[in-house]
Design a protein around this motif. Structure first.
Motif, PDB file in Angstrom:
ATOM      1  N   GLU A 106     -11.629 -33.063   3.561  1.00  0.00           N
ATOM      2  CA  GLU A 106     -10.955 -31.795   3.250  1.00  0.00           C
ATOM      3  C   GLU A 106     -11.273 -30.696   4.260  1.00  0.00           C
ATOM      4  OE1 GLU A 106     -10.804 -34.079  -0.548  1.00  0.00           O
ATOM      5  OE2 GLU A 106     -12.270 -33.778   1.052  1.00  0.00           O
ATOM      6  N   TYR A 107     -12.435 -30.759   4.910  1.00  0.00           N
ATOM      7  CA  TYR A 107     -12.778 -29.737   5.912  1.00  0.00           C
ATOM      8  C   TYR A 107     -11.830 -29.794   7.119  1.00  0.00           C
ATOM      9  CZ  TYR A 107     -17.154 -28.246   3.669  1.00  0.00           C
ATOM     10  OH  TYR A 107     -18.089 -27.717   2.814  1.00  0.00           O
ATOM     11  N   ASN A 108     -11.138 -30.931   7.298  1.00  0.00           N
ATOM     12  CA  ASN A 108     -10.182 -31.057   8.402  1.00  0.00           C
ATOM     13  C   ASN A 108      -9.070 -30.024   8.332  1.00  0.00           C
ATOM     14  OD1 ASN A 108     -10.713 -33.395  10.252  1.00  0.00           O
ATOM     15  ND2 ASN A 108     -10.797 -34.527   8.329  1.00  0.00           N
ATOM     16  N   VAL A 109      -8.715 -29.587   7.123  1.00  0.00           N
ATOM     17  CA  VAL A 109      -7.553 -28.699   6.988  1.00  0.00           C
ATOM     18  C   VAL A 109      -7.765 -27.381   7.727  1.00  0.00           C
ATOM     19  CG1 VAL A 109      -6.905 -29.683   4.751  1.00  0.00           C
ATOM     20  CG2 VAL A 109      -8.294 -27.614   4.821  1.00  0.00           C
ATOM     21  N   PHE A 110      -9.007 -26.961   7.891  1.00  0.00           N
ATOM     22  CA  PHE A 110      -9.261 -25.672   8.533  1.00  0.00           C
ATOM     23  C   PHE A 110      -8.891 -25.676  10.015  1.00  0.00           C
ATOM     24  CE2 PHE A 110     -12.642 -25.372   5.062  1.00  0.00           C
ATOM     25  CZ  PHE A 110     -11.799 -24.654   4.224  1.00  0.00           C
ATOM     26  N   GLY A 111      -8.697 -26.867  10.581  1.00  0.00           N
ATOM     27  CA  GLY A 111      -8.290 -26.965  11.976  1.00  0.00           C
ATOM     28  C   GLY A 111      -6.786 -26.906  12.181  1.00  0.00           C
ATOM     29  N   ILE A 112      -6.015 -26.898  11.088  1.00  0.00           N
ATOM     30  CA  ILE A 112      -4.557 -26.850  11.195  1.00  0.00           C
ATOM     31  C   ILE A 112      -4.131 -25.531  11.834  1.00  0.00           C
ATOM     32  CG2 ILE A 112      -2.411 -26.689   9.850  1.00  0.00           C
ATOM     33  CD1 ILE A 112      -3.607 -28.650   7.863  1.00  0.00           C
ATOM     34  N   PRO A 113      -3.307 -25.592  12.877  1.00  0.00           N
ATOM     35  CA  PRO A 113      -2.892 -24.347  13.536  1.00  0.00           C
ATOM     36  C   PRO A 113      -2.062 -23.445  12.621  1.00  0.00           C
ATOM     37  CG  PRO A 113      -1.674 -26.237  14.396  1.00  0.00           C
ATOM     38  CD  PRO A 113      -2.777 -26.788  13.539  1.00  0.00           C
ATOM     39  N   TYR A 114      -2.372 -22.172  12.660  1.00  0.00           N
ATOM     40  CA  TYR A 114      -1.649 -21.140  11.910  1.00  0.00           C
ATOM     41  C   TYR A 114      -1.637 -21.416  10.406  1.00  0.00           C
ATOM     42  CZ  TYR A 114      -0.323 -20.506  16.730  1.00  0.00           C
ATOM     43  OH  TYR A 114      -0.375 -20.360  18.092  1.00  0.00           O
ATOM     44  N   LEU A 115      -2.749 -21.979   9.917  1.00  0.00           N
ATOM     45  CA  LEU A 115      -2.877 -22.265   8.481  1.00  0.00           C
ATOM     46  C   LEU A 115      -2.942 -20.975   7.681  1.00  0.00           C
ATOM     47  CD1 LEU A 115      -3.468 -24.388   6.207  1.00  0.00           C
ATOM     48  CD2 LEU A 115      -5.899 -24.039   6.699  1.00  0.00           C
ATOM     49  N   PHE A 146      -9.910 -15.414   3.742  1.00  0.00           N
ATOM     50  CA  PHE A 146     -11.048 -15.235   2.836  1.00  0.00           C
ATOM     51  C   PHE A 146     -10.659 -15.357   1.369  1.00  0.00           C
ATOM     52  CE2 PHE A 146     -13.018 -13.333   6.657  1.00  0.00           C
ATOM     53  CZ  PHE A 146     -14.130 -14.171   6.697  1.00  0.00           C
ATOM     54  N   ASN A 147      -9.401 -15.090   1.046  1.00  0.00           N
ATOM     55  CA  ASN A 147      -8.931 -15.361  -0.323  1.00  0.00           C
ATOM     56  C   ASN A 147      -9.039 -16.847  -0.631  1.00  0.00           C
ATOM     57  OD1 ASN A 147      -8.340 -12.729  -0.969  1.00  0.00           O
ATOM     58  ND2 ASN A 147      -6.166 -12.881  -0.478  1.00  0.00           N
ATOM     59  N   VAL A 148      -8.743 -17.669   0.370  1.00  0.00           N
ATOM     60  CA  VAL A 148      -8.828 -19.128   0.211  1.00  0.00           C
ATOM     61  C   VAL A 148     -10.286 -19.582   0.195  1.00  0.00           C
ATOM     62  CG1 VAL A 148      -8.336 -21.354   1.297  1.00  0.00           C
ATOM     63  CG2 VAL A 148      -6.562 -19.588   1.203  1.00  0.00           C
ATOM     64  N   LEU A 149     -11.059 -19.145   1.195  1.00  0.00           N
ATOM     65  CA  LEU A 149     -12.437 -19.617   1.323  1.00  0.00           C
ATOM     66  C   LEU A 149     -13.304 -19.208   0.139  1.00  0.00           C
ATOM     67  CD1 LEU A 149     -13.191 -18.946   5.112  1.00  0.00           C
ATOM     68  CD2 LEU A 149     -12.410 -21.058   4.023  1.00  0.00           C
ATOM     69  N   GLY A 185     -22.506 -27.219  -0.032  1.00  0.00           N
ATOM     70  CA  GLY A 185     -22.088 -25.977   0.608  1.00  0.00           C
ATOM     71  C   GLY A 185     -22.428 -24.772  -0.247  1.00  0.00           C
ATOM     72  N   LEU A 186     -22.916 -23.719   0.383  1.00  0.00           N
ATOM     73  CA  LEU A 186     -23.247 -22.478  -0.331  1.00  0.00           C
ATOM     74  C   LEU A 186     -22.206 -21.388  -0.092  1.00  0.00           C
ATOM     75  CD1 LEU A 186     -27.100 -22.286   0.342  1.00  0.00           C
ATOM     76  CD2 LEU A 186     -25.988 -22.795  -1.843  1.00  0.00           C
ATOM     77  N   GLY A 245     -12.186 -18.331  -2.854  1.00  0.00           N
ATOM     78  CA  GLY A 245     -11.534 -18.629  -4.127  1.00  0.00           C
ATOM     79  C   GLY A 245     -11.789 -20.060  -4.565  1.00  0.00           C
ATOM     80  N   PRO A 246     -11.054 -20.539  -5.564  1.00  0.00           N
ATOM     81  CA  PRO A 246     -11.258 -21.887  -6.114  1.00  0.00           C
ATOM     82  C   PRO A 246     -11.115 -22.993  -5.080  1.00  0.00           C
ATOM     83  CG  PRO A 246      -9.856 -20.582  -7.565  1.00  0.00           C
ATOM     84  CD  PRO A 246     -10.042 -19.779  -6.316  1.00  0.00           C
ATOM     85  N   ILE A 247     -10.177 -22.852  -4.140  1.00  0.00           N
ATOM     86  CA  ILE A 247      -9.967 -23.917  -3.146  1.00  0.00           C
ATOM     87  C   ILE A 247     -11.201 -24.063  -2.258  1.00  0.00           C
ATOM     88  CG2 ILE A 247      -8.630 -24.616  -1.121  1.00  0.00           C
ATOM     89  CD1 ILE A 247      -6.197 -23.244  -2.380  1.00  0.00           C
ATOM     90  N   GLY A 248     -11.674 -22.959  -1.705  1.00  0.00           N
ATOM     91  CA  GLY A 248     -12.833 -23.008  -0.820  1.00  0.00           C
ATOM     92  C   GLY A 248     -14.082 -23.493  -1.523  1.00  0.00           C
TER      93      GLY A 248
END
Length: 324
Positions: A99-108, A116-119, A138-139, A121-124
């Motif tokens: 799942e950490y791979n998604v953060f490398g998607i361009p223009y995500l 920061f709403n994502v990170l 992860g903390l 929030g519940p998803i992050g």
């Protein structure tokens, strides 16, 4: 390096075994960054807040500058319980948690607020917890900036301008696909060789965040900096489950609260670092370009399609992040 790590771990174990029994627990935290880095300053805040909240019952001993090895080696020390915590890039963690791979998607992310709403929030938070089965809990996330293009020969104002340009990228398939999808020639190259490669015309440019653009001195040989902010891969503060499981419920609350507060402080340190770096770049005479990001995002859509094809289970996660 391996011998050095083992020797240090043995010394730590000997030191702990020789101490008299007290109520104090020491959390050893290793990372690879220099002490001037904004993420290190965030970790210092974690140290300060945790010791304050626990009234000295939990202390943090920090080993910066790669004293205990690379990010990968720090993760291994965490897994075996030789150190309690570390900070690594989310890109490194993708080797354990897909799942950490998604953060490398361009223009995500649309912008910092969306990120920061994502990170936070519940998803992050869900992604942070997924590492526990690999003994890596992860903390919190730390801002590690957004990567943008810089060039020495030609300004990049639209994706069309990338055509034919040799752009240095990390040896990462998503980064390679992104540059190639816009018509550029992605060129993986060791970071230490990049200054000379730009200077000698081996590559036409590269991509990175402002503090790295400045600390590498690449701004000295680059005429243009295009703030397209194509990827924003965060850093992650981790605690080993071997250490976490030894903590009481109250101690765990203190650790998590200290991590959360340090993340908010680190954002401010990072922004200050970016502001300072951008002033240096501007004063040097580099042309700063703020392009229409949607044009670049449109050209790189194929990268997301390929990613979902390789990781079909990630499609729902990607969609949830984009609509968050």
């Amino acid at each position: 390096m391996r011998f050095k790590i083992i020797l240090l771990v043995i010394l730590f174990a000997s030191f702990v075994s020789c101490k008299k029994s007290t109520d104090t627990k020491v959390l050893y935290l290793a990372h690879t960054l220099p002490q001037t880095h904004p993420v290190h300053k965030g970790i210092l805040e974690f140290q300060r807040v945790l010791e304050l909240k626990s009234d000295g019952k939990l202390k943090v001993k920090i080993f910066p500058d790669g004293q205990l090895g690379s990010e990968r080696e720090a993760l291994e020390l965490l897994q075996i319980g030789s150190v309690a915590a570390t900070k690594v890039s989310a890109a490194i963690l993708s080797n354990f948690v897909p799942e950490y791979n998604v953060f490398g998607i361009p223009y995500l992310f649309k912008d910092k607020e969306h990120m920061f709403n994502v990170l936070e929030g519940p998803i992050g938070k869900s992604i942070l917890e997924k590492g526990s089965k690999f003994w890596l809990r992860g903390l919190c996330y730390y801002d590690a900036g957004s990567r943008s293009f810089y060039t020495s020969t030609k300004a990049i104002r639209t994706p069309e301008d990338l055509k034919g340009l040799k752009i240095r990228v990390q040896n990462n398939q998503m980064a390679i696909n992104m540059v190639n999808s816009m018509g550029g020639a992605a060129t993986p190259l060791a970071y230490g060789e990049l200054y000379a490669a730009i200077q000698q015309g081996v590559v036409d440019g590269a991509e990175n965040n402002p503090p790295s653009f400045v600390s590498s001195n690449h701004y000295e040989i680059s005429k243009y900096y295009t703030l397209d902010e194509h990827s924003s891969v965060p850093d992650v503060l981790l605690i080993g489950t071997k250490y976490w499981n030894k903590l009481s419920e109250q101690e765990r609350i203190w650790v998590q609260e200290a991590a959360d507060e340090s993340a908010q402080a680190e954002k401010k340190y990072w922004k200050a670092s970016v502001d300072k770096s951008m002033k240096i770049v501007k004063d040097w005479g580099v042309e700063i370009i703020r392009p229409e990001k949607s044009l670049f995002a449109e050209e790189s859509k194929n990268v997301v399609v390929e990613f979902v094809k390789d990781f079909p289970e990630m499609e729902a996660l990607v969609n949830n992040i984009k609509k968050d």
